[in-house]
Design a protein around this motif. Structure first.
Motif, PDB file in Angstrom:
ATOM      1  N   PRO A 208       0.833  -1.214   0.000  1.00  0.00           N
ATOM      2  CA  PRO A 208       0.000   0.000   0.000  1.00  0.00           C
ATOM      3  C   PRO A 208       0.867   1.264   0.000  1.00  0.00           C
ATOM      4  O   PRO A 208       2.010   1.253   0.460  1.00  0.00           O
ATOM      5  N   GLN A 243      -4.824  11.436   0.751  1.00  0.00           N
ATOM      6  CA  GLN A 243      -5.380  10.494  -0.223  1.00  0.00           C
ATOM      7  C   GLN A 243      -6.473  11.152  -1.056  1.00  0.00           C
ATOM      8  O   GLN A 243      -6.569  10.929  -2.276  1.00  0.00           O
ATOM      9  N   ASP A 247      -6.455  11.500  -5.003  1.00  0.00           N
ATOM     10  CA  ASP A 247      -7.556  11.042  -5.859  1.00  0.00           C
ATOM     11  C   ASP A 247      -7.988  12.140  -6.818  1.00  0.00           C
ATOM     12  O   ASP A 247      -8.287  11.874  -8.001  1.00  0.00           O
ATOM     13  N   ARG A 259      -3.656   3.444  -5.005  1.00  0.00           N
ATOM     14  CA  ARG A 259      -3.786   2.812  -3.709  1.00  0.00           C
ATOM     15  C   ARG A 259      -2.468   2.161  -3.277  1.00  0.00           C
ATOM     16  O   ARG A 259      -2.132   2.155  -2.109  1.00  0.00           O
TER      17      ARG A 259
END
Length: 684
Positions: A208, A243, A247, A259
Motif C-alpha cells: 500500500p 489520499q 484522488d 492505492r
C-alpha cells in the motif's frame, strides 16, 4: 608576487571562502545574501566566496603589484571583481569558521583590489582554482569572462510540493534505477534492481502507498491514553486528506486511483515526471510546471511561480546586485546590451532576471534606451493630493549646507541649488556624517566607515573609527581614542595608515579639538592635557568636558552647573543644567528640553537675556540638533509633503528666531542624517 597553494581544500556547503582576519561586512541582511557567490563567485568588504562541486579542491592564490597576465588557458569559469581588504591579509576558511583563522596570503595593505577568479574542473572530480589579486583603487564593477554553464538555473516545477512524499519516493527510485542501468527501465527492472541494491522486500512494489500507524496500546494512564488516541486520529485524518487530494489529481490526469506503489507509475507518466516508450519502459521526464497542468488555488499558484522564479533567477540576480554594489554612483546608468555583455548572458534573459530582482525588492529599474538601476525596492508612489499643512505654515529655506544621508543610504548634496545624488551606500544604521576636506565621512556602529568624495567616489576606511572621533581644523585628519583608549590620528587622504599614537601606555578619553589642538584626559592620572601633533602634550591645569572648535572655549562640570573658560583665560561659573553644551563661538551654552520641545540659549557673560524657542516637534521624539554654522541650528525629522513640497526638518536662526523648513531629500516617512559642517582653521 606572493603565492599560497593548497591541495586538498574541502569546502563547507560547497562554498570556497576567503575572509580578512579583521572581519568582514555582509553584503545584505538576509542570511542568503551575507556573502553571495551568485552564479559562480562574488566578493565584498573583507570576503570572497565561490561555488564549488563540494569535493576536494586544489587552489593557488597570487598577490601581484600590478595586473597580472591571465595565466594558463582552458578555465571553465572566469570572473573579475573588486575586493576590499581591511588589513590586506587573507585567510582561506569555511562558511561557519568566523574570521580568526591563520593568514594565508599578504596582499600588501588594506584597500581596494581586483581579483581574477578562475576555475577548471579537475581530472579526479575536484576543482582547480587560480585567484589573482592586484591593487585597483578605482575598480570597475565585476565582469564575467567565461561561463561553463547557463547563468539561468533549472526551474522548480513544483510537483514535489504538490504530490505526497510516498509518490515522489517512487519517482526517485525509478529515476535512480534508470541512471544505474543507463537506459529506460520497466517496472520489473525497478523491482529487481531495488531488491538487489536497495534491499527492498520482494513485495515492496505491491505494498500500500501509505503505512498506517498501529492502534495505540493502553498504558493504564488516562491522560497518556487520551494523548496517544488523539495523535493516532490526527495521523489518520492527515493521511485521509492526502489520499483525497491524490484522488483528485489522479482524476484530473485521467488515471486510475492510486492505492499501492505500483499504481503510482501511470500517474507519474501522466504528470510528465516519467516518459514511457513503446516497450513500456520509463525514463525521467521534464514535466511542465505543476500549475500549468493541474488546477490549483490562486495562493498555491503564486507560491509555485515564486519558487520557480527563485530557482531560476536568484543566483543571477545576485550577480546583478554585485554589479550594482560595486558601482559607486547612486545608480547604475548603462544599456541592456552593456549589462548583458558584462554578465555574459543573453539580453532576453537579462529582462527576466531584472523582473525577478525588482519583484523581490533587490533593486528597481527605469527602462528605456538607457537602463538605470538602483538598489532596494522602488520607493512607494506618493499620493497626488498635498498633505494638509500643520499650523503655522513655515517657509522652505535653503537645503542643508553640507548635505545629508537618507535612511536607505543615499548621499545627497546641493550645488548651486541643484540636488545631486553622489552615491548609494545601501540601507544600514548610518549614525553620523561629517564634512571633511576630502568629502563626506559616514560612520556606523556595525559598518565600515565610508568617505564619499566630491565626485561620488566611495572609499571604505578602517572599522576602528569610533562615533565620537573629532576632525582637526585642516579637515584631513581625525583624532580618536582607539580600542585601547589610546589617542590616535587617522589621515583621511589615505596616503599613510594610522599615525602618531600617543600615549602608548595610558588610556585616554577625547574631549574635543580647536584648530589642530586636541584636548584629552589620561584616565589613570585624571590629568587633562592639550596636544598639537608634532609637539609635546601640555597640561591644561583644569578639567575639560567640551571644546568649542570655533573659538577654543571649553567647559567642565561643577556642583552648581558648568564652568566656561574663554581664551585668553577668563572663566565664568554658570548655574545651569549640567547637560548644556557650548554654542559655536563660545558666547552661549545651549540645551534642547521636552516637553514641549524647546531650545534654550544661556549667555556666558552677564548682560544678554536667556532666550528660548519652541520647536514644532513631537514632544516624545525630539531629535539631536546640529549647528550648521555659528548662527543656525538644524533639526532633522521624518520627510513629509506639505503643500506639494517635500520637507524634512527645521532650521532655526539663533540671531532673530526665524524658523524655516528644510527641503526633503528622501522618501516620505524617512528621517535624514545631517552632515556636520567642517569647522576649518580659517573659521576658527
Amino acid at each position: 608576487m606572493r603565492v599560497f597553494e593548497a591541495d586538498g581544500y574541502n569546502p563547507e556547503y560547497s562554498m570556497l571562502v576567503l575572509r580578512d582576519p579583521a572581519g568582514y561586512e555582509p553584503a545584505g541582511p538576509d542570511p542568503d545574501d551575507r556573502e553571495p557567490a551568485g552564479t559562480f563567485a562574488g566578493a565584498g568588504i573583507g570576503w570572497l566566496s565561490a561555488l564549488t562541486n563540494g569535493r576536494s579542491d586544489a587552489l593557488r592564490l597570487e598577490a601581484h603589484d600590478d595586473r597580472p597576465p591571465a595565466g594558463e588557458p582552458g578555465f571553465d569559469d572566469v570572473l573579475e571583481t573588486p575586493f576590499h581588504a581591511i588589513t590586506g591579509r587573507l585567510s582561506l576558511t569555511f562558511m561557519t569558521a568566523g574570521t580568526d583563522g591563520p593568514v594565508h596570503l599578504e596582499l600588501g595593505g588594506g584597500g581596494t583590489y581586483r581579483v581574477r577568479v578562475a576555475r577548471r574542473a579537475g581530472d579526479a572530480g575536484g576543482d582547480r582554482w587560480l585567484l589573482q589579486f592586484w591593487p585597483d583603487p578605482s575598480p570597475a564593477p565585476p565582469v564575467w569572462q567565461v561561463r561553463s554553464r547557463p547563468a539561468e538555473r533549472g526551474g522548480n516545477d513544483g510537483w514535489s510540493s504538490e504530490l505526497p512524499g510516498p509518490v515522489m519516493d517512487v519517482s526517485r527510485i525509478i529515476g535512480a534505477t534508470a541512471v544505474a542501468l543507463g537506459r529506460a527501465v520497466s517496472v520489473d527492472d525497478v523491482d529487481e534492481w531495488t531488491r538487489a541494491h536497495r534491499r527492498h522486500p520482494s513485495e515492496w512494489l505491491d505494498a500500500p502507498l501509505w503505512r498506517l500507524p498501529r492502534e495505540p496500546q493502553a498504558t493504564g494512564h488516562a491522560d497518556r491514553d487520551r494523548l496517544l488516541t488523539a495523535q493516532h486520529a490526527k495521523t489518520l485524518a492527515w493521511i485521509a486528506g492526502m489520499q483525497r487530494r491524490l484522488d483528485d489529481i489522479a482524476a484530473e490526469l485521467g488515471v486510475p486511483p492510486v492505492r499501492g506503489k505500483r499504481d503510482v507509475v501511470p500517474l507519474l507518466a501522466a504528470a510528465g515526471l516519467l516518459v514511457s516508450d513503446d516497450a513500456g519502459r520509463y525514463s525521467v521526464g521534464r514535466p511542465q510546471r505543476v500549475d500549468t497542468v493541474l488546477s490549483l488555488r490562486p495562493e498555491r499558484v503564486r507560491i509555485v511561480r515564486a519558487s520557480d522564479a527563485r530557482s531560476r533567477y536568484q543566483e543571477l540576480a545576485q550577480d546583478v546586485a554585485a554589479v550594482l554594489r560595486w558601482t559607486s554612483r547612486a545608480e547604475l546608468d548603462t544599456t541592456p546590451a552593456e549589462l548583458a555583455e558584462r554578465l555574459l548572458v543573453p539580453e532576453a534573459q537579462l529582462r527576466d532576471v531584472l523582473d525577478y530582482a525588482e519583484q523581490t525588492g533587490m533593486l528597481h529599474t527605469d527602462r528605456g534606451p538607457r537602463l538605470r538601476l538602483r538598489p532596494g525596492p522602488r520607493p512607494p508612489v506618493e499620493p497626488t493630493g498635498a498633505k494638509r499643512p500643520s499650523e503655522p505654515v513655515l517657509p522652505i529655506g535653503a537645503p542643508p549646507r553640507t548635505g545629508v544621508v537618507t535612511a536607505d543610504g543615499l548621499v545627497v548634496v546641493w550645488r548651486d541649488g541643484d540636488r545631486i545624488e553622489l552615491a548609494h551606500l545601501g540601507a544600514a544604521p548610518w549614525t553620523r556624517a561629517l564634512e571633511t576636506a576630502y568629502g563626506m565621512l559616514i560612520l556606523s556602529d556595525d559598518r565600515f566607515p565610508r568617505l564619499v568624495g566630491p565626485t561620488g567616489d566611495v572609499r571604505i576606511l578602517d572599522r576602528t573609527i569610533p562615533l565620537d572621533a573629532a576632525l582637526l581644523g585642516d579637515g584631513r585628519r581625525l583624532a580618536m581614542a582607539d580600542g585601547s583608549h589610546r589617542l590616535r590620528l587617522v589621515d583621511l587622504s589615505g596616503a599613510r595608515p594610522d599615525t602618531q599614537p600617543w600615549p602608548t601606555d595610558q588610556p585616554v578619553t577625547l574631549h574635543g579639538i580647536h584648530r589642530d589642538t586636541i584636548y584629552f584626559t589620561e584616565l589613570r592620572t585624571r590629568t587633562t592635557l592639550r596636544w598639537t601633533p608634532d609637539s609635546e602634550p601640555q597640561p591644561c591645569g583644569h578639567p575639560v568636558e567640551h571644546v568649542d572648535p570655533y573659538s577654543g572655549t571649553f567647559s567642565w562640570l561643577t556642583p552648581r552647573g558648568v564652568m566656561v573658560a574663554r581664551p585668553p583665560g577668563s572663566a565664568v561659573d554658570l548655574s545651569v543644567d549640567q547637560r548644556v553644551r557650548l554654542a559655536p563661538g563660545g558666547d552661549h551654552v545651549w540645551l534642547v528640553t521636552s516637553p514641549p520641545a524647546t531650545l534654550t540659549l544661556w549667555p556666558v557673560e552677564p548682560g544678554p537675556e536667556v532666550r528660548s524657542w519652541a520647536l514644532p516637534w513631537p514632544d516624545d521624539d525630539t531629535p539631536d540638533p546640529i549647528w550648521e554654522d555659528a548662527g543656525h541650528l538644524l533639526v532633522t525629522g521624518p520627510t513629509e509633503r506639505v503643500d506639494g513640497e517635500l520637507i524634512s526638518g527645521l532650521r532655526l536662526s539663533v540671531r532673530d528666531g526665524t524658523l524655516e523648513r528644510l527641503p526633503g531629500a528622501g522618501p516620505t516617512g524617512q528621517t535624514l542624517l545631517l552632515s556636520e559642517p567642517w569647522v576649518t582653521t580659517s573659521e576658527s
